[in-house]
Design an enzyme around this catalytic site. Sequence first.
Site, PDB file in Angstrom:
ATOM      1  N   VAL A 130      10.578   7.743  -1.719  1.00  0.00           N
ATOM      2  CA  VAL A 130      10.117   6.348  -1.611  1.00  0.00           C
ATOM      3  C   VAL A 130      11.056   5.573  -0.696  1.00  0.00           C
ATOM      4  O   VAL A 130      12.241   5.437  -0.976  1.00  0.00           O
ATOM      5  CB  VAL A 130      10.084   5.651  -2.994  1.00  0.00           C
ATOM      6  CG1 VAL A 130       9.515   4.247  -2.860  1.00  0.00           C
ATOM      7  CG2 VAL A 130       9.290   6.459  -4.001  1.00  0.00           C
ATOM      8  N   GLY A 132      12.429   6.011   2.267  1.00  0.00           N
ATOM      9  CA  GLY A 132      13.485   6.643   3.075  1.00  0.00           C
ATOM     10  C   GLY A 132      14.891   6.353   2.585  1.00  0.00           C
ATOM     11  O   GLY A 132      15.275   6.732   1.472  1.00  0.00           O
ATOM     12  N   ASP A 199      -0.292   7.048   1.532  1.00  0.00           N
ATOM     13  CA  ASP A 199       1.159   7.259   1.455  1.00  0.00           C
ATOM     14  C   ASP A 199       1.789   6.165   0.582  1.00  0.00           C
ATOM     15  O   ASP A 199       2.599   6.451  -0.306  1.00  0.00           O
ATOM     16  CB  ASP A 199       1.724   7.227   2.883  1.00  0.00           C
ATOM     17  CG  ASP A 199       3.231   7.281   2.928  1.00  0.00           C
ATOM     18  OD1 ASP A 199       3.783   8.384   2.790  1.00  0.00           O
ATOM     19  OD2 ASP A 199       3.864   6.219   3.094  1.00  0.00           O
ATOM     20  N   LYS A 203       3.720   6.325  -3.324  1.00  0.00           N
ATOM     21  CA  LYS A 203       5.012   5.682  -3.610  1.00  0.00           C
ATOM     22  C   LYS A 203       4.856   4.643  -4.721  1.00  0.00           C
ATOM     23  O   LYS A 203       5.735   4.478  -5.575  1.00  0.00           O
ATOM     24  CB  LYS A 203       5.558   5.040  -2.329  1.00  0.00           C
ATOM     25  CG  LYS A 203       5.910   6.079  -1.267  1.00  0.00           C
ATOM     26  CD  LYS A 203       6.125   5.459   0.098  1.00  0.00           C
ATOM     27  CE  LYS A 203       6.423   6.497   1.164  1.00  0.00           C
ATOM     28  NZ  LYS A 203       6.367   5.970   2.529  1.00  0.00           N
TER      29      LYS A 203
HETATM   30  N1  HSE Z   1       4.701   7.702   7.160  1.00  0.00           N
HETATM   31  C1  HSE Z   1       5.568   6.938   6.301  1.00  0.00           C
HETATM   32  C2  HSE Z   1       5.789   5.551   6.887  1.00  0.00           C
HETATM   33  C3  HSE Z   1       6.908   7.583   6.064  1.00  0.00           C
HETATM   34  O1  HSE Z   1       5.215   5.209   7.912  1.00  0.00           O
HETATM   35  O2  HSE Z   1       6.512   4.783   6.279  1.00  0.00           O
HETATM   36  C4  HSE Z   1       6.823   8.776   5.155  1.00  0.00           C
HETATM   37  O3  HSE Z   1       6.313   8.432   3.909  1.00  0.00           O
END
Ligand code: HSE
Length: 432
Positions: A130, A132, A199, A203
């Site tokens: 979650v 980075g 995505d 998260k």
């Molecule tokens: N593709 C995601 C983003 C990063 O653009 O934040 C990886 O979860």
Amino acid sequence: MDSVRIGLLGCGTVGTQVARLLHEQEDDLAARAGARLSLVGIAVRNVQAPRDPVIDRALLTADARALIAQSDIVIELIGGIEPARTYILDAFAHGASVVTGNKALLAAHGPELYDAAAAANVDLYYEAAVAGAVPVVYGLRESLTGDRITAVLGIVNGTTNYILDEMTTRGLSFDQALADAQRLGYAEADPSADVDGLDAAAKCAILASLAFHSRVSLDDVHVHGIRNITADDIASATRHGYVVKLVATARRRRRGIEAHVGPTLVPRNHPLAGVHGPFNAIVVEAEAADRLMFYGRGAGGAPTASAVLSDVVAAASHKVSGGHAPRELIYADLPVLSPDQSESRFQVEVDVEDTIGVLTKVASVFARHDVSISSVWQDAEEKVVDATGMPVCRLTVTTHVANQADLEATMEELDESPFVSGVRHVIRVEES
Ligand code: HSE
């Protein structure tokens, strides 16, 4: 224990940076973990493929299972569901701890993995899953474990934040901004996981589970992406003092947890409104701590590797000195509310016939469905003519907190009303 053996699965953007930092910072990492972190192999699909020169090619192997069997800690950075799930279960079966950044896997199969880690008495760490580099998993799981969290609101997808920010600050269309995001490497050639909100939803499920000590899976999160956001929507938001952001919301309500991802009007003075470009930020509201914000880079090789390495150090120090990572805590067992039960402020744009008394008619539709209006803006300058030549005016109605099912019933009745020529959009509104 002099050395902890690390097996790395995957050598893409993040894996490469993990390998680099393990090598470049080996003395510091050893001092912090209490033993040397020894990278014993890197499992990849194609051993012959070109690699960054920082990768020691002697470490490459195509045999992930053999690498797992000789590792004390397995770092899983291959992504996707399979074979990642099987490899992680394999690692636990061999007594290895696992560090992963795999949000899709955790959001879909988290309970199976948490249970397997606990049964094997090893660690499962996932800070990189979650946002980075942003230490929000640690923040929720450890720093805030003495508090009662009431809401988590996050910009947890950098690609969509970049696109919406470019649309806001440079007046680009969605397609132009997406093309830029692809050129800069933020968005994939197939951008659906990002722009359709999946995505962010994975998260959101992870954050909601941690914040509310309950199991929330990807299927529980109600998702809307940003494909339908137009330059007009952005301009209208700006006129009314808002910024459009893709917000992942997890909120404790009286009857359970609300979890959704969707485009949201964020007031210009809200901390999330100032999050630009591909950055991520998560606002946490807690009863004692009040409001906190976690901010930083949510993607990219080195930032994500930073999160992976913090987990590796923690898992390694447990191997050296004992102890274990916090286990999954689901004692609260709160139900997840259906979208119908969710509540929010909303903003609605409706084109209505420009005649005397039309405001009363519109207001009475909202009242009939128990939706309280907070403000109405009539765009005098934007006099439009509908398909039949009838003059219409655009009303921007913002509600107080309303039940989503009531709001949808309001919209349906408006849509069928003879004095309405179109309901343009409905969007959630965040409080400042
Ligand atoms: N593709 C995601 C983003 C990063 O653009 O934040 C990886 O979860």
